[in-house]
Each structure stands twice: as structure tokens, then as C-alpha cells.
Design a protein around this motif. Structure first.
Motif, PDB file in Angstrom:
ATOM      1  N   GLY A   1       0.627  -0.958  -0.157  1.00  0.00           N
ATOM      2  CA  GLY A   1      -0.082   0.241   0.329  1.00  0.00           C
ATOM      3  C   GLY A   1       0.630   1.513   0.112  1.00  0.00           C
TER       4      GLY A   1
ATOM      5  N   SER B   1       1.351  -6.857   5.384  1.00  0.00           N
ATOM      6  CA  SER B   1       0.259  -7.179   4.806  1.00  0.00           C
ATOM      7  C   SER B   1       0.085  -8.334   4.141  1.00  0.00           C
ATOM      8  CB  SER B   1      -0.099  -6.074   3.619  1.00  0.00           C
ATOM      9  OG  SER B   1      -0.462  -5.323   4.022  1.00  0.00           O
TER      10      SER B   1
ATOM     11  N   GLN C   1      -6.174  -4.424   4.166  1.00  0.00           N
ATOM     12  CA  GLN C   1      -5.369  -2.572   4.145  1.00  0.00           C
ATOM     13  C   GLN C   1      -6.177  -2.388   2.520  1.00  0.00           C
ATOM     14  OE1 GLN C   1      -1.252  -2.485   3.219  1.00  0.00           O
ATOM     15  NE2 GLN C   1      -1.340   0.002   3.309  1.00  0.00           N
TER      16      GLN C   1
ATOM     17  N   ASP D   1      -5.640  -4.755   9.323  1.00  0.00           N
ATOM     18  CA  ASP D   1      -4.017  -3.368   8.451  1.00  0.00           C
ATOM     19  C   ASP D   1      -4.277  -1.853   8.209  1.00  0.00           C
ATOM     20  OD1 ASP D   1      -1.927  -3.594   7.455  1.00  0.00           O
ATOM     21  OD2 ASP D   1      -1.956  -5.064   5.999  1.00  0.00           O
ATOM     22  N   GLU D   2      -2.904  -1.366   9.441  1.00  0.00           N
ATOM     23  CA  GLU D   2      -3.911   0.235   8.574  1.00  0.00           C
ATOM     24  C   GLU D   2      -5.376   0.376   9.663  1.00  0.00           C
ATOM     25  OE1 GLU D   2      -0.832   1.409   6.056  1.00  0.00           O
ATOM     26  OE2 GLU D   2       0.316  -0.051   6.494  1.00  0.00           O
TER      27      GLU D   2
END
Ligand SMILES: Nc1ncnc2c1ncn2[C@@H]1O[C@H](COP(=O)(O)OP(=O)(O)OP(=O)(O)O)[C@@H](O)[C@H]1O
Ligand SMILES: Nc1ncnc2c1ncn2[C@@H]1O[C@H](COP(=O)(O)OP(=O)(O)OP(=O)(O)O)[C@@H](O)[C@H]1O
Ligand SMILES: [Mg+2]
Ligand SMILES: [Mg+2]
Lengths: 272, 368, 284, 368, 272
Positions: free
Chosen positions: A162, E58, E100, E184-185
Motif C-alpha cells: 500500500g 500485509s 488494507q 491492517d492500517e
């Protein structure tokens, strides 16, 4: 968060704005995304656009970069009414944008995404062709400047992490930015090192006289580089403040739309 | 800010064989299928299939299909379909026939006129798709019917009631442009080769292969050109981008609409080229020319690795895809299989070729 | 010894299936290896390529149908030049000799259509429709044209796909829309003839239905009086005889002196009963 | 945490008319097209088109197509294609014919067997697509050829050389299940209606419309069922999700593979249903049944608003799409236009219908 | 940033881990994304996974939630070797994940996305059907708890703003999370109010005995809720630290992969 930043904050208030947006409205079918927002960007300043989720920030900058046509309202570019039909028009006028969804093609390589729409060529006439070596070298170099070491310039963007992907978008916009650089939450997926690079880059391009529009949810990032702060809430603007006129806590309250927040200020030292 | 240069070995990369790198390219995946098909016919077919004349024989339909398939592949990479190319072959053929036979125009006018006309129709196709935002499938489908119908009506008007327009060969016989678009290239060379015994001859001494059919040359030239454009020009990048994600491409400054409309025009011109070549070769045209060619062109492009969803594929892939398809279609006649089984065989070979293709690619590139 | 047959009709077409059966039977009877080939659709360009492919294998005899002399001519001439004996079947009786074929076995589509048209006009028909289930197939177009020339009265061509239920609906629609229509000519018994009979019956009017080629169900309708007649080219002969002639030619150099007409042969109620079973086996 | 409840008017929403809300639904967009086509034929066609018998007449092919189109629509929403359904109609028809005629099975066995068989072939199709990761376009295309070819071979074996298998009507004549799959429903009702004069009669007093053809009832039932499944069951949600984004759906816990394979089986069963109905109605089957129906089914689904890329569409849309297509195909016969123009007209009407559709929807919903 | 957080930080060190991952490697073709990473999660703790962009975070959590099969290495779930073939298996075992890329279908409505794969039904037998009203009510309510007021439950996710979309994914995972919640984030696109809600939510579910894996680039967020911190770098782990054993500055240095950062610490008060 404090005024003792190491950055130089330009006092560009006297310069004529590059872009002026007046009373912009944008409706999607029966959804009202923007209900009259005014905004301007001057050369050499970083104007932060802040606000809650769904406030209309992305929609607003998309009208600025030619993606959406405003339902109502006027846009002046260097004093003249402007009418961008496509993002390409905006780009040619010198507006470079990092969109929140990044505008990348997952199946294409990093380099091809980097130069998409503005490919470097060599040769001339009928022999004019895409200059792959040059493009690869530039893309890798610009990514390195942002703190990302890619494995190679031909990896497909869809297989990047990302943050790597976001960095491609930022590096591209910075490389091609001419008069205005619009960054829609550019640091959202970035690591700490990459984030500090992006903030430093914003400072650098501002000092070159480029106007920067910076969208963020991070009060600290905004205060670190912003000269002016405009807060949106539910499609309307809550007003614009100059640097130093507003405290971080006030700004954070505005960004939250004035609504009460869950109790964890203690552990976050005042700002999220 | 970092000392790792891209040329220094990265510990996050395994080394990869040259062959693996090759197979990763979309343009080369279809080669495995070609090899498989060649082996199959090598074992089952009459030896004459892989003689020089047999080669020319299956390459001729493969080339005619391939010219369409390369156009279709570019358009598919650009994210659109054109179902009207088959009908366009008939319609452009009619237009060309009328130019040459009814109006008596020399080729130097008739051919550019035909291309202009095809590009115009392709442009209409494209403009409607873009402006309305409708899927190109349905718009070009309408044109499939419209052009096919107009070909019939036009033929009847031009001939006074028949569905077949004849006399093209006589009309273009002595035109200086004719050798570029019809017949065989380098006849002199082949006669000479036959005399020296390098090329087989019929009992009467004429060479079995009188030359290279022009469509094969056109096919190769167009495949090379399309590959060059895709990989080595900005336009190629725009095509990939437009097909990969329309919004993202447009937001990044790619003139998506312009790219797509140009591709529609290009595809129509490919159809016109095939029409001109086949009409001049056969000397006549009828209302069923090019029937279902749109379908076969898409098949060839997909065998060659193009994604139907756009944004991925290659011209070289379509090149090999057409050869696979052409070889399978003609190859059966060189074997002893019963014609009743033709379609079972065709379907089976296509399936095996693409499955094989895919298996090899996964194997070599280590994908899971 | 090898003989190759290249026609313009697909193996799954009822009419050409009978030709193919004739070819195969002749192959068995003479002990010669025969191959039957046809393009995927009515496609003259593809057909000429198939002829080229056949010539490359240098067979001992080539049997072709010639629906478009312009498109197929060069390939046939190439075969002749290569010293391969050629017989034409089905269509192309007028051009056969000129292209160098030894003989033509068949019947002209146009003539057959004309004969049918005359017969139907004789039965009192004034206004007809010709159901064309493959517009642009020159052979079928010729049948319609022959029919309309022979019929004399007003004729509309009704284009359809080869889906029987759609044909039935379209014929029903045509009958409903124009009360004066009293004759329906179908160009294929199985695809178009049977649904046309069904539509005519449902209309409750007295409509004469005739069809090219045979199918068991259509013949049954003829026998039952629901349909007028079927036009039989006896295409089995086209396949069987041509292969036999070619075999004899190869063995002994024999060849009949003139073209062999295999039809037309109108099958009316009196004969239909006998033909049904043969048709169900793919011989008529 | 907030006091704004979703039921309280939100100042960020404009009010919207009921009509606009309606037109936004993918299932209803195609209605505009139906209305347009009806108006067009109302003006140009013979009055008998919209009589009861005329209605049944164009609804019969529309229903047969529609049953396929609804299956194709579900599959398209699920992100895949099936190009083999047309061939499946021929193949299932052959299988059914052989069951009934050659093996003399009663319908109560023959029909479930045919469905099982179709589902099995559909399952193979699906499994190959899923396992290999190849696009379903190319895999089902191979089956288009294979099944079509096998139908021919099978027919010739079953009949001893003919391409037509007959005698189905005699074989099922007295079967108690036959009325469910063939002929007209409610004949008694219609005779009664004819007696009371509500339905037109022939001179001999029998009603012009002997009943409602069963395929129309099946068509309606299937359309309702499919709509129910899509909108009101978890399975419907899974279908949309699988087609919308395969990875995202799988990551969210949708059993994508199972959904897709089931859809392939369903589509094949729709084809089998059409095969059973048409074979019993016509009493025979031949090698060309269902030719190009896969194509028409996809057309109908797309007219009805399905996206080729998957994840969007509706069964009701496919329902109206089939009616539009059926009406246009049959309608021209009722008009005075020269029939040579049929295809031009067909294409033109399709284009106008979808353009109109689209324009109305944009107009009403205020999209740009 | 300081130790005096208002959160209770569970000392779950003695409990047996729910999931244990040992020496996980993952290769994509010739790309090595993970080169041997070990990690575990215990009930009632929040284990933060930190690291530079492209470090492999990730990829790592995707092997945990059944998306990727590890090339090498072992995964133990509640002590037994586990072998998830699909994410559905992992979900049924009680692992809920916010990816993500969010794993949302843009063309589908908020509610349908929310319940995708686990639709609520009413009725029984053949009449068992999707319970749309209930689903709508739950989705709107869960979103409101996270601080997002949607216009309606049937808006397509593709037309939501970035933060709104992310909130749907988080609300969904929290709603269905049973034993482990992987984020994830999750806060990358969120506004300040939504972020504080998410952090508060993490604290809440942890206290219910659920193990949380939290990926973030924000040192302050990580320190606010984390009990343990594992740092990845270039596909390898740099080690695990407990809360209180490490200062924010040390952690930030580790996250940056030990590389030097652009000079703006002054204005950001030590941490980015
Ligand atoms: N194409 C569209 N159709 C319908 N509604 C839309 C569309 N695009 C945006 N919206 C709505 O408009 C509002 C503003 O969206 P926008 O993306 O501008 O928010 P934002 O301020 O960028 O939020 P975030 O910080 O979460 O990115 C949102 O409520 C969104 O649902
Ligand atoms: N499918 C794939 N094919 C090839 N390479 C991949 C694939 N997925 C990930 N990678 C590579 O593996 C590395 C790790 O990616 P990952 O997404 O796990 O990073 P991350 O730690 O999540 O980074 P970020 O913080 O930026 O999200 C990246 O360098 C990426 O380029
Ligand atoms: Mg936004
Ligand atoms: Mg990541």
C-alpha cells in the motif's frame, strides 16, 4: 504543533491566488456532497484542507483538478474563469494531483504508471518513441528520493504494498507539478520515514513558489507544513485560519465537526 | 537517501532463469500452444501439411483472421469490444466492390476511400459508446446487425437483386496497386526456386507455391507494427492505461476518449483491409462474408492472452493465437478424422492449447 | 486411393448430411478412402482455402460444389492444373465445364425453385412467402429467386434465423399480418418446413406449405395432407454417384458423357409415405 | 455518539421522486425500452400484433430466449460467461430425445436425468474455469464447439445417419408430466372464454388462442424466482459479491468457487429446460437447435442492464430485455417494411432501445 | 507516547497464544516477500505489527487469515497445526480481518458489504431469506458507533468517501470478530473522531479477551493501545518488545528500518 518549526513558512498572503474557487456546489443525483465551498491557493503556500470523513474534501479537490464539473459555483485560474473538461486540461494548465484512490493501473508497471499520460520520448518524426531506459531511471530515482527502494521498475503496481503504491503517486505528482500540487491524504499509508520525506518535499516545492493543497486527518502533519487551514464539515466550510491563529486543540475540535470524541487524549498527548 | 541501487542484487529477489522471464511476457505465452498444436499435427496429419505449400495454405486463413485479431486485441487491451468487425468485412467489401465494379474507380482511389469509409463507421461506433457510456458490446452488436443488413440491401441494389457481386477480378486486373493487395508476392523468386528444384512442383512443372500470399506479409507487418506501438510508444501506454482503469487513466491525464475512438477506427480499418484482400482474391463478394469473424478474432486474441476485461494482452499473442486457430481449423483436413467430429475436435484442441499454455506459464513462473 | 469432397454445406446441415452419407456409402462400396470437408459457415473464402488444402494432398480425385465460380474458380483451376480430376456437384452446372471439371452431378437451385413455384401457382397460389433461414447463403437466395420467378404472384422473402420456434412465430406473424397470403415456401424441411406447417395449422386458414429438401416429420405432414409437397434433389445421388464416377475414372478411365441431373423430384402425398423411413435414416 | 438517526431527514440529501427511485433500480431500467418498442410497433405494425394471439406469438420465442437469458444474467452478475448454452440446448435436447425415444423412459425419469446431465456438464465447465483460472469465455467457447459437435455425432448414432431425431411427440403423448413441459396451459379456461366471446375464435368455434404456452409460465416463474434469490437470499448477495470483485468477496468469506460452479450448473439447467420444452413442442430435435442462442441470451441480459464485467444486473432486467429482443425480432414481420431491411432494423431498434433506456435513466436519476 | 494512558493494558503474557506463526516465508514467483517471520497473539492483548513500507506486514497477516498459503513455516491455532484453505475457513475459526485494501465490492450497498458472506436470515426451511431490515439497522448502528452517519444503508460503497469505506470494513470486522481481530492500517483514512473511536474499540474488544493484531505506521497510535510491538524490516523481523520496554523514539527508529529521516522532528515533537 508548535511555532518553532524548522520549516520556513512563507507569508504569501499578498500574492494573487493561482486558483480561486467560489461557492462550489456538487450534487450526485440526490446526494449533496458540497453545499457551497469557497477556497483559494496562492503561490508558495501550503493550504491545508481538513475535515471529518465524508465532509467533501476529495470531492472538492476533484472539481479543482477537472475530474468533476461543479453543479454550481465559479473557478478562477490565474484570474480568468476556467473550465477544465478533463483532468488532462488541468494537468496541462499546471495542476498535479495525488488522488485519494491514487489513480494507478494495477496491471501496469511502476514506470508506466509513473509516466502515464506524459511519456518521455526520444527520436523524432516517425521514429519518435517511448524512452524506456530514461523513464525507468527517473522512476526509480524519484522513488528513492521518497525513501522507497523498489525491486525493479517493471513490477506491476498491483503487487506493490500500500505504501509503495502511494509513494509512486506522490513521486509522480511532485515530478510533474508545475503551479499547483494537490495531495489528498498522501501520507495515509506511508511509513514514518516516507512520511517525513513527503512533508519535507511539500516544504521544498512550496519554497519553489508552487501552491500546495494538502489534505490530511493528522493535525500534527497539517500544522507541521500548513500556512493556512480550511475546515470542511458536511459539505460546508467552517472557515479558514492562518498559521498561528489557531491552536492544535481548536483545530482538532473543528476537524471532528465539533462532536465529542472518545476519551484517549491522555495517551495521545492532546492530538490524534 | 539510500545506498541500495536497483542494479545491485536485492536480497528480496530470487534469481530467475531466462526462460522463466520469457514466459512471463504475455506475448510469448501462446507459443507453448503453437508448439503443442504443431506436435499434434506432426503426429496425426498428412505430411503435406508442413510442406511449404501446406504452410502457406494454413497461414492464409490464419493471416486473414490474424489481421482482424490484432485489431481486436488492441481494442480489447483498450478495454472495449467490437462485435461489428465481421459485418464490417462484408460491408467494406461491398463498398470496395461498388467502387471498383460499379463506379469503375482505380484502386488508388478505391482503397483509400474504403479505409476512410471504414474508419468513419468505426468512429461512429466509438463515439456512441463513449458519449452514451453504454457498453461497447451492445453498441457494436447493434452495428453487427445494421452493417450486415446494409450489406445485403446494398448488394441487392448494386446487382439488381442478387446477393453476390461479381467481376472484381476483371476490374482490377491491370491496376498497378493490385499486387500489393492480392495474389502472391515474389512470384518470380518462387518460379526460379521451382526451376532450381528448391520448391516442389506440380506435374506440369509450375511451382506448387507460386509465391507468398500477400495477406501473410500484411499480417506480419501489422503484428510487428502493433507490437511496436504497444511497447515502444506513448500511445501504447495510453492503450494499456485506458483499458486497465478508465477513471484512473483519465485522472492521470490520458486522453481516454480519444484513444478509444481511435482504436475503434483502427479495428474497422483492419476489417477493411481483410475485405479488400479477400474481395480482390476471390473476385467477388457476398452478404455472408466475414460471418462470425468478430467472434473468431476475439477467440484468437484471448488464446493469445488478452484479458476480456481490458488492460492486459499483446499483439504478438494475438498473432500466435490466430496461427493456433488457423492451424486447428485447416489441420483437420489433413488428418483422417471424420468431418462430423470437426467441432468436437476444434473445441478440444482450443481447450487443450490454452490449458497447456497456462500450465506451462504457471509452472515456469512459479505462480500459485 | 483418396478422393476428397469439398462442399459449401456443413456436416450438421440436414441436406448436406445426406450428401455426406451418400459419399460415405460410395466410399464403402468402392473401397476407396473418401474425405468430406466443408467450411464452418457459408463462407466462400474459407471454402477456397479448403480446396487448396485438398489440392496440396494431391488426391486422386476432387469433388466440389460451386456456389460462387468467381471465388472458387482459381482454386479449382489450380487443381485441374495439378492434374487432379474434378467433378462438380449440386451447384455450378453452368460453370462446371468452363473451370475444367469433368462432369456435374446435381440440380440447379434456381431451377428447382422455379419448378416448385410453378407447381404452387398451379395449385392456385396467388400470394406467397419464402422463408429464408440463412440470408446471404447464395444457394438459398437462388432457391427463393427461382420460386418467386416460377410462382409469378406476389412473393415476400421472410428472413429468419435457423431457430424453429422463431420461424414458427415469424410465419404465424406473417400470416396474421397479411390475410391474402396463401402459400409458404420453406427452404429446409427440418428447420423451416415443420414450423411453417405448425404455424399454418394454427392460423386456421387454408395455406399451402411446400419445402425444399426432406425431413421425416415434414414428409409425414405431406402424407397427412397438412403440407403440399417437398422438393427432393435426391442429393444422396450427388454424393454417391460422383464418388463412384471418380472411382471408376481412377480405375478404368471411365466417365459419362454428360451432366447428370439428380432432380428435381416433387414428393407429394402419394409418395411421401414411402420416403419417411428413408429420410429418418438420412438417405433422402 | 450522534443524535442524527437515519430516519430523520438528512440535509445532505435532496428529495427524490418515487419515479426517480424506481428508475434507479437496474431491474426496471429496461422498462423504458419495452415501452418505446411497444409504441413503435403500435404505430407501424398491423393491429394483429397486439391481439391476444399476436401477444402469445411473440412471447413464445421471447420466453424461450428469456429462460436462457435469466440463467445467463445470473452467471454474468456472478462474473462469468457461458457461451456453451446454445450448444447445450442441442445437446440436452438430444439426450432427452434419446431417453424418451430410444430408451423409452417415462418423463418422470427422463426429465430429471436430463437436468442432472446438464448440471454435470455445466459443473465441468465451471470446474475447469475455476481450477485453471482461465477466463470462462475461452473455456465455455471450447464447450460451444464440443457440445455442438457431440450433438451431431450423437444424433447420427441414435438415428443411423440423419441429423434429426423424431418421434418425441408420440413417445410422450400420454405421459402425465407432459402438460407441464409442452403445449398450452389452461386450455379449458380458454375454450370457456372463447364460448363467452372474450377470446376471438376461428370460424369453427375453436379459440384462436388455445391456452398460454407453458414456456411463458416457466419464464415468469423463473424470473420471479431468480429475482427473489438475487434480492432476498444470502445466495443472491454472494452472486453479486463474486462478480463484483472475486478477491474481495473471497477475503470476506464468500465461497466464491462454489457460487460460480453452481451458477454454471444453473445456466446449463436453464438450457436443458428450454431443450425439453422445445423438443416436446416440436416433437423432434436436430443438430442446429439453439444455434447462437448463447449470443442472444447475453444480448438480452445486457439490454436488461447487466454489466459484462460482472457484479451488476438483475433478473427482471433480463426478463424485459428478452421481451424487447423477442418483440423486435418478430415485430417487423407485422409491418410493411421491406424484409431485406430486417437486420438493419433489428440493430437500429436495439440501439435506440438501449440508448433511450439509458437517456431516461440518466435524466431521471440526475446522473451526469 | 507516555505511559499514563487511560487504557487498561492487559498483562496477558502468561496465557497460551491463540495463534502462533513460526518461521513463515512467502515468495511470489521470484519475489521474496517474507524471509522467515515468527509471531504470536495471546487472548486479550493488542500485538502491534510495525515496519517500513513494503516490509511484508500485509503479506504476513494475509497468511494468518487464510488468503495466502505460506511457502514455508508453520501455523498453530490454539495449539494445533492449522491449514486454512480459504479466508472463509479462517473466519469460521474466529479470525476477523480488516484488509488494507478493505475487501469491499464497490457496486454493492453498504449493508450488503457489511454482511457479505455472513448474511442474517429470517424464516426457516425453504422460506429462509435474507433479513434486509435487520441487516440495515445493524449496519447503520455499527457505523454510527464508529462515528459515521451514513445517508442511508443502500448507498453503494464505491461512492463512499475513503474514510467512510474504511469504517465499514472496521465495523464489520469488529461486529464479527470472535477470537482474533486483525486490523491492517485501519485508521489510515479516518478522521480524528473516527480514529479515536477505533482506538477505543480496540481497547474494548481486548478487554473482552479477544486477541488484536494492529498494524500501523503511527507510533502514537501503536503506543496508545499496544501491549507488544513486533517490527518487520525487508521481510525479516527485527524483534518483539513489550510495552514499557521501549521508548517512542527507539520504536520509530526501528520502524524506519534504522535509516536516517528527513529533518522535521522539531515540528512534530519527536514522533511522526
Ligand atoms: N460519486 C458519488 N456518488 C454519490 N455520493 C458520493 C459520490 N462521491 C462522493 N459521494 C459522497 O459525498 C460525500 C463526500 O465525499 P468525499 O469523498 O469528498 O469525502 P472526504 O471529505 O474526502 O472524506 P474522507 O476523509 O473520508 O476521504 C460522502 O458522503 C460520499 O458518500
Ligand atoms: N502478489 C505479489 N506479487 C509480487 N510481489 C508482492 C505481492 N504482494 C506483495 N508483494 C511485495 O512484497 C513486499 C511486501 O508487501 P506488503 O504488502 O506485505 O508490505 P507492507 O509491509 O504491508 O507495506 P505497507 O506498509 O506499505 O502496506 C512488497 O515489496 C511488495 O512489492
Ligand atoms: Mg477523501
Ligand atoms: Mg500493507
Amino acid at each position: 504543533m508548535t511555532e518553532d518549526s524548522k520549516f520556513h513558512h512563507g507569508d504569501a498572503n499578498d500574492a494573487a491566488p493561482i486558483v480561486q474557487m467560489q461557492n462550489i456546489e456538487k450534487h450526485f443525483g440526490n446526494i449533496i456532497a458540497l453545499a457551497g465551498v469557497s477556497f483559494d491557493v496562492k503561490p508558495g503556500e501550503c493550504h491545508c484542507l481538513l475535515g471529518d470523513n465524508g465532509a467533501g474534501k476529495s470531492t472538492f479537490i476533484k472539481t479543482m483538478s477537472g475530474v468533476h464539473k461543479p453543479t454550481k459555483g465559479e473557478i478562477l485560474f490565474e484570474g480568468k474563469p476556467m473550465n477544465f473538461n478533463t483532468p488532462r486540461d488541468a494537468m496541462e494548465a499546471g495542476i498535479a494531483t495525488v488522488f485519494q484512490d491514487l489513480a494507478m493501473i494495477p496491471l501496469m508497471s511502476v514506470t508506466r504508471n509513473f509516466f502515464m499520460g506524459r511519456e518521455p520520448t526520444k527520436g523524432s518524426g516517425i521514429l519518435k518513441r517511448y524512452d524506456a531506459d530514461h523513464a525507468n531511471a527517473v522512476a526509480m530515482e524519484e522513488m528513492r528520493k521518497m525513501g522507497i527502494n523498489l525491486r525493479g521498475p517493471d513490477q506491476a503496481v498491483g503487487t506493490l504494498s500500500g505504501g509503495e503504491r502511494q509513494t509512486v503517486a506522490i513521486a509522480r505528482a511532485v515530478y510533474f507539478g508545475a503551479k499547483i500540487l494537490i495531495l489528498d491524504e498522501p501520507t495515509s499509508a506511508l511509513g514514518v520515514r516516507q512520511t517525513s520525506n513527503v512533508l519535507a518535499t511539500i516544504d521544498k516545492v512550496r519554497n519553489q513558489g508552487i501552491g500546495v493543497v494538502f489534505i490530511s486527518h493528522n493535525v500534527r502533519h497539517a500544522l507541521a507544513v500548513g500556512d493556512r487551514f480550511t475546515v470542511l464539515n458536511r459539505g460546508k466550510t467552517l472557515g479558514t485560519a492562518k498559521r498561528g491563529e489557531i491552536t492544535p486543540e481548536e483545530l482538532q475540535d473543528l476537524m471532528a465537526g465539533g462532536q465529542e470524541m472518545a476519551q484517549l487524549e491522555g495517551s495521545l498527548g492532546g492530538t490524534v | 537517501m539510500s545506498d541500495t541501487s536497483p542494479n545491485v542484487a536485492d536480497e528480496r529477489l530470487k534469481s530467475e532463469s531466462f526462460f522463466a522471464k520469457l514466459m512471463k511476457r504475455p506475448e510469448l505465452g501462446a507459443i507453448a500452444g503453437v508448439i503443442l498444436v504443431v506436435i499434434f499435427f506432426g503426429l496425426t496429419a498428412d505430411g503435406s501439411m508442413f510442406s511449404l505449400s501446406g504452410f502457406m495454405n494454413f497461414m492464409t486463413p490464419a493471416s486473414q483472421l490474424g489481421i482482424l485479431a490484432i485489431g481486436a486485441a488492441l481494442l480489447m487491451i483498450g478495454g472495449e469490444f467490437d462485435l461489428s468487425i465481421g459485418s464490417m468485412v462484408a460491408f467494406a467489401g461491398l463498398f470496395f466492390g461498388v467502387c471498383v465494379v460499379t463506379w469503375g474507380l482505380p484502386l488508388v482511389f478505391a482503397i483509400p476511400l474504403t479505409f476512410l469509409f471504414a474508419a468513419f463507421v468505426g468512429g461512429i461506433n466509438g463515439t456512441i459508446c463513449i458519449r452514451s457510456g453504454l457498453p461497447s458490446f451492445i453498441v457494436t452488436l447493434a452495428f453487427l446487425f445494421i452493417l450486415r443488413g446494409l450489406s445485403l440491401v446494398g448488394l441487392k441494389m448494386a446487382t439488381g437483386g442478387s446477393t453476390q457481386l461479381r467481376g472484381v477480378r476483371d476490374a482490377v486486373e491491370n491496376d498497378w496497386l493490385a499486387p500489393l493487395f492480392s495474389g502472391d508476392a515474389f512470384p518470380g523468386l518462387f518460379t526460379w526456386l521451382a526451376e532450381t528444384g528448391l520448391v516442389a512442383t506440380f506435374k506440369n512443372g509450375s511451382p506448387k507455391v507460386p509465391g507468398i500470399p500477400v495477406e501473410i506479409l500484411w499480417f506480419i507487418v501489422i503484428a510487428l507494427l502493433a507490437t511496436y506501438v504497444l511497447l515502444r510508444t506513448p500511445a501504447g501506454n495510453w492503450i494499456f492505461a485506458s483499458g486497465g482503469d478508465r477513471n484512473a487513466a483519465s485522472n492521470s491525464g490520458v486522453p481516454v476518449d480519444r484513444v478509444k475512438i481511435s482504436l475503434f477506427m483502427l479495428t474497422a480499418c483492419c476489417a477493411a483491409l481483410v475485405a479488400i484482400i479477400t474481395v480482390m482474391d476471390s473476385g467477388s463478394t457476398d452478404a455472408r462474408r466475414g460471418f462470425q469473424k468478430e467472434f473468431e478474432a476475439i477467440i484468437a486474441a484471448v488464446i493469445g492472452g488478452c484479458l476480456l476485461t481490458g488492460g492486459y494482452g499483446s499483439a504478438i499473442g494475438a498473432f500466435f493465437g490466430s496461427i493456433i486457430f488457423g492451424m486447428v481449423v485447416i489441420g483437420l483436413t489433413y488428418t483422417d478424422f471424420d468431418q462430423d467430429w470437426f467441432q468436437v475436435f476444434l473445441g478440444g484442441m482450443l481447450l487443450i492449447a490454452v490449458l497447456f499454455n497456462n500450465a506451462i506459464r504457471k509452472r515456469v513462473t512459479g505462480e500459485r | 486411393q483418396d478422393i476428397v469432397v469439398v462442399s459449401h454445406g456443413q456436416a450438421n446441415d440436414a441436406f448436406w448430411n445426406v450428401v455426406k452419407n451418400g459419399v460415405e456409402q460410395a466410399g464403402k462400396d468402392t473401397g476407396i478412402n473418401v474425405d468430406y470437408r466443408a467450411p464452418e459457415t457459408f463462407d466462400m473464402v474459407a471454402m477456397s482455402q479448403l480446396i487448396d488444402a485438398a489440392v496440396n494432398q494431391e488426391p486422386d480425385g476432387l469433388i466440389v460444389s460451386i456456389p460462387d465460380a468467381d471465388a472458387l474458380g482459381p482454386s479449382i483451376e489450380r487443381a485441374v492444373a495439378a492434374g487432379i480430376p474434378v467433378i462438380s456437384i449440386n451447384s455450378g452446372s453452368d460453370v462446371s465445364k468452363g473451370l475444367g471439371a469433368l462432369l456435374h452431378v446435381g440440380q440447379d437451385e434456381y431451377d428447382a425453385g422455379k419448378a416448385a413455384g410453378e407447381k404452387l401457382a398451379g395449385m392456385g397460389g396467388k400470394s406467397g412467402i419464402c422463408v429464408n433461414h440463412e440470408v446471404g447463403n447464395v444457394a438459398l437466395d437462388l432457391r427463393c429467386q427461382g420460386f418467386s420467378d416460377g410462382f409469378g404472384g406476389s412473393v415476400t422473402v421472410l428472413p429468419t434465423t435457423n431457430d424453429p420456434s422463431e420461424i414458427q412465430s415469424k410465419v404465424a406473424a406473417a400470416l396474421a399480418a397479411d390475410e391474402s397470403v396463401d402459400t409458404v415456401m420453406a427452404l429446409g424441411a427440418g428447420t423451416a418446413g415443420e414450423p411453417a406447417v405448425a404455424a399454418a395449422k394454427a392460423s386456421g386458414r387454408d395455406v399451402a406449405v411446400a419445402s425444399f429438401d426432406l425431413s421425416a416429420n415434414f414428409l409425414q405432414s405431406v402424407a397427412d395432407g397438412d403440407a403440399a409437397f417437398a422438393i427432393d434433389q435426391q442429393q444422396y445421388l450427388q454424393g454417391y454417384l460422383s464418388v463412384n464416377f471418380m472411382a471408376l475414372h481412377a480405375k478404368f478411365g471411365l466417365m459419362p458423357g454428360g451432366n447428370v441431373p439428380s432432380g428435381p423430384n416433387l414428393i407429394t402425398a402419394d409418395k411421401a409415405g414411402q420416403v419417411v423411413e428413408l429420410s429418418a435414416k438420412g438417405i433422402r
